[in-house]
Design an enzyme around this catalytic site. Structure first.
Site, PDB file in Angstrom:
ATOM      1  N   CYS A 247       0.750  -1.157   0.160  1.00  0.00           N
ATOM      2  CA  CYS A 247       0.178   0.166   0.051  1.00  0.00           C
ATOM      3  C   CYS A 247       0.893   1.335  -0.238  1.00  0.00           C
ATOM      4  CB  CYS A 247      -0.896  -0.143   1.187  1.00  0.00           C
ATOM      5  SG  CYS A 247      -0.365  -0.674   2.691  1.00  0.00           S
TER       6      CYS A 247
ATOM      7  N   HIS B 118      -3.106   6.428   4.497  1.00  0.00           N
ATOM      8  CA  HIS B 118      -1.560   6.641   4.620  1.00  0.00           C
ATOM      9  C   HIS B 118      -1.159   7.983   4.150  1.00  0.00           C
ATOM     10  CE1 HIS B 118      -1.648   2.503   5.837  1.00  0.00           C
ATOM     11  NE2 HIS B 118      -0.932   1.907   4.743  1.00  0.00           N
TER      12      HIS B 118
HETATM   13  N1  LIG Z   1      -5.029  -3.557   4.672  1.00  0.00           N
HETATM   14  C1  LIG Z   1      -4.239  -3.003   3.793  1.00  0.00           C
HETATM   15  O1  LIG Z   1      -4.276  -1.903   3.687  1.00  0.00           O
HETATM   16  C2  LIG Z   1      -3.745  -3.827   2.736  1.00  0.00           C
HETATM   17  C3  LIG Z   1      -2.928  -3.237   1.749  1.00  0.00           C
HETATM   18  C4  LIG Z   1      -2.154  -4.035   1.012  1.00  0.00           C
HETATM   19  C5  LIG Z   1      -2.279  -5.428   0.958  1.00  0.00           C
HETATM   20  N2  LIG Z   1      -2.928  -5.831   1.949  1.00  0.00           N
HETATM   21  C6  LIG Z   1      -2.889  -7.355   2.115  1.00  0.00           C
HETATM   22  O2  LIG Z   1      -4.081  -7.969   1.715  1.00  0.00           O
HETATM   23  C7  LIG Z   1      -4.337  -9.115   2.380  1.00  0.00           C
HETATM   24  C8  LIG Z   1      -5.473  -9.016   3.383  1.00  0.00           C
HETATM   25  O3  LIG Z   1      -5.308  -7.835   4.217  1.00  0.00           O
HETATM   26  P1  LIG Z   1      -6.453  -7.345   5.111  1.00  0.00           P
HETATM   27  O4  LIG Z   1      -6.220  -6.133   5.431  1.00  0.00           O
HETATM   28  O5  LIG Z   1      -7.793  -7.600   4.174  1.00  0.00           O
HETATM   29  O6  LIG Z   1      -6.581  -8.426   6.205  1.00  0.00           O
HETATM   30  P2  LIG Z   1      -7.710  -9.055   7.006  1.00  0.00           P
HETATM   31  O7  LIG Z   1      -8.860  -8.025   7.459  1.00  0.00           O
HETATM   32  O8  LIG Z   1      -7.073  -9.316   8.249  1.00  0.00           O
HETATM   33  O9  LIG Z   1      -8.476 -10.175   6.408  1.00  0.00           O
HETATM   34  C9  LIG Z   1      -7.872 -11.230   6.212  1.00  0.00           C
HETATM   35  C10 LIG Z   1      -8.761 -12.040   5.178  1.00  0.00           C
HETATM   36  O10 LIG Z   1      -8.097 -13.492   4.836  1.00  0.00           O
HETATM   37  C11 LIG Z   1      -8.922 -14.487   5.419  1.00  0.00           C
HETATM   38  N3  LIG Z   1      -8.052 -15.602   5.938  1.00  0.00           N
HETATM   39  C12 LIG Z   1      -7.142 -15.629   6.683  1.00  0.00           C
HETATM   40  N4  LIG Z   1      -6.644 -16.959   7.018  1.00  0.00           N
HETATM   41  C13 LIG Z   1      -7.072 -17.674   5.849  1.00  0.00           C
HETATM   42  C14 LIG Z   1      -6.991 -19.105   5.574  1.00  0.00           C
HETATM   43  N5  LIG Z   1      -6.008 -19.794   6.375  1.00  0.00           N
HETATM   44  N6  LIG Z   1      -7.654 -19.435   4.397  1.00  0.00           N
HETATM   45  C15 LIG Z   1      -8.522 -18.718   3.919  1.00  0.00           C
HETATM   46  N7  LIG Z   1      -8.753 -17.353   4.138  1.00  0.00           N
HETATM   47  C16 LIG Z   1      -7.990 -16.974   5.276  1.00  0.00           C
HETATM   48  C17 LIG Z   1      -9.660 -13.969   6.489  1.00  0.00           C
HETATM   49  O11 LIG Z   1     -10.741 -14.891   6.588  1.00  0.00           O
HETATM   50  P3  LIG Z   1     -11.383 -15.014   8.180  1.00  0.00           P
HETATM   51  O12 LIG Z   1     -12.631 -13.811   8.206  1.00  0.00           O
HETATM   52  O13 LIG Z   1     -12.034 -16.389   8.008  1.00  0.00           O
HETATM   53  O14 LIG Z   1     -10.529 -14.958   9.094  1.00  0.00           O
HETATM   54  C18 LIG Z   1      -9.896 -12.506   5.888  1.00  0.00           C
HETATM   55  O15 LIG Z   1     -11.143 -12.834   4.870  1.00  0.00           O
HETATM   56  C19 LIG Z   1      -2.886  -9.208   3.296  1.00  0.00           C
HETATM   57  O16 LIG Z   1      -1.861 -10.014   2.604  1.00  0.00           O
HETATM   58  C20 LIG Z   1      -2.420  -7.963   3.451  1.00  0.00           C
HETATM   59  O17 LIG Z   1      -0.876  -7.900   3.437  1.00  0.00           O
HETATM   60  C21 LIG Z   1      -3.723  -5.376   2.911  1.00  0.00           C
END
Ligand SMILES: NC(=O)c1ccc[n+]([C@@H]2O[C@H](COP(=O)([O-])OP(=O)(O)OC[C@H]3O[C@@H](n4cnc5c(N)ncnc54)[C@H](OP(=O)(O)O)[C@@H]3O)[C@@H](O)[C@H]2O)c1
Length: 323
Positions: A129, A237
């Site tokens: 990000c 950010h």
């Molecule tokens: N947040 C940001 O600003 C941002 C920016 C760029 C990239 N990212 C990347 O995007 C990804 C997700 O980020 P997020 O912020 O959306 O995280 P988050 O809110 O913690 O959501 C994580 C998601 O992954 C699922 N998950 C976790 N473990 C899993 C498994 N073993 N099998 C299948 N699904 C699983 C969770 O499902 P449950 O609900 O069932 O736990 C939830 O849907 C990460 O790789 C992060 O680095 C995030």
């Protein structure tokens, strides 16, 4: 189109679903499949006028044929499941860090390097990000003046750490002083550590900004000196960006070059995270010329949208257009 979203219940995943409506993609989606962990299996999520049931992610589902699969469930999930989907001939747009530095995998910000999507099928990596908004702001400057070095300090929202980051700040604001996901208390505080610290003292987040910027700009010579910092902000950010160019320029020209990249706006009003949350634009302000070929500016964007979900949707749109 048949679309799958892995990590559909997360911060980024839910934003994809919102964007399907906002970008009118929902009318073109004939089948939508939502995947998450066992914890969310059976949960119902409304997208457009329909309700969809969240499925537990399994290998067999990834062997099916999709037009596009979005992954936002963390690096270990992408590592295991994205190659299975790729082997079945699918285009996977991956938000995790898993494949970003893999030489065979394009790392794409469509406004900067969309040409990598032409005739390509397989895994496409979405950058970090904080890198996305910085390269968007610097793209025109790099193209026309050449960039020698970038010194960046970030002020990153807690949503960058997903649902759990938001919950931790909100809990601390309610007086529940549990420190679980951030290394220190985040309420009323500033934490100059995002991700683990490496032997050389850089954190993983800082290393991502160095390596990803060089890969996206296809320029190994650019020096990037980042300090990445978590602040008690929910969405958005902010970045203080100091940069040196190869050719000299003026503040007026820098403004024009900033705005030569689509979805980037020079704006002296939108300068705080609260003002940009919910927007798909990267805002640049406070451009200053410090000395010859040396400038400073302030860059701000919604990390979940510009820094993740919107970039991924723009990859889909550009990929369809070019193929
Ligand atoms: N947040 C940001 O600003 C941002 C920016 C760029 C990239 N990212 C990347 O995007 C990804 C997700 O980020 P997020 O912020 O959306 O995280 P988050 O809110 O913690 O959501 C994580 C998601 O992954 C699922 N998950 C976790 N473990 C899993 C498994 N073993 N099998 C299948 N699904 C699983 C969770 O499902 P449950 O609900 O069932 O736990 C939830 O849907 C990460 O790789 C992060 O680095 C995030």
């Amino acid at each position: 189109m048949k679309i799958g979203v892995v990590g559909a219940t997360g911060e980024v995943g839910r934003t994809f679903l919102k964007l399907f409506e906002e970008y009118k993609l929902i009318n073109e989606i004939s089948e939508l499949r939502l995947f998450a962990s066992e914890r969310s299996q059976g949960q119902e999520i409304k997208v457009g006028s329909k309700r969809y049931t969240v499925e537990k992610l399994q290998e067999d589902s990834m062997k099916e044929k999709y037009d596009y699969l979005f992954f936002s469930a963390g690096a270990s999930v992408s590592k295991k499941f994205a190659p299975i989907a790729q082997e079945s001939g699918n285009v996977v747009i991956d938000n995790s860090s898993q494949f970003r530095m893999d030489e065979k995998i394009p790392l794409v910000v469509p406004e900067v390097n969309a040409e990598l999507l032409k005739n390509y099928r397989g895994i496409i990596a979405n950058p970090n990000c904080s890198t996305i908004q910085m390269v968007l702001a610097l793209n025109g400057i790099h193209r026309d003046l050449g960039l020698k070095e970038i010194v960046v300090s970030t002020y990153q929202a807690v949503s960058g750490a997903g649902n759990k980051g938001i919950i931790e700040l909100l809990n601390q604001e309610k007086g529940i002083n549990e420190v679980k996901h951030f290394p220190k208390v985040i309420k009323n505080n500033v934490i100059p550590l995002i991700g683990e610290k490496k032997e050389n003292g850089l954190t993983f987040e800082e290393e991502k900004m160095i390596n990803e910027t060089r890969k996206i700009f296809s320029d190994k010579e650019i020096k990037v000196f980042p300090t990445t910092v978590r602040v008690p902000v929910l969405y958005g950010h902010s970045e203080s960006v100091f940069f040196r160019t190869k050719l000299d320029s003026s503040v007026d020209e820098i403004m024009k070059l900033v705005e030569s990249t689509p979805n980037v706006e020079y704006n002296e009003e939108k300068i705080t995270p609260i003002e940009v949350a919910g927007s798909d634009i990267t805002f640049v302000s406070r451009i200053r010329k410090i000395e010859e070929k040396t400038f400073l500016m302030w860059v701000i964007a919604d990390n979940i949208r510009v820094g993740a979900a919107t970039n991924a949707i723009r990859i889909l749109q550009k990929h369809r257009e070019l193929n």
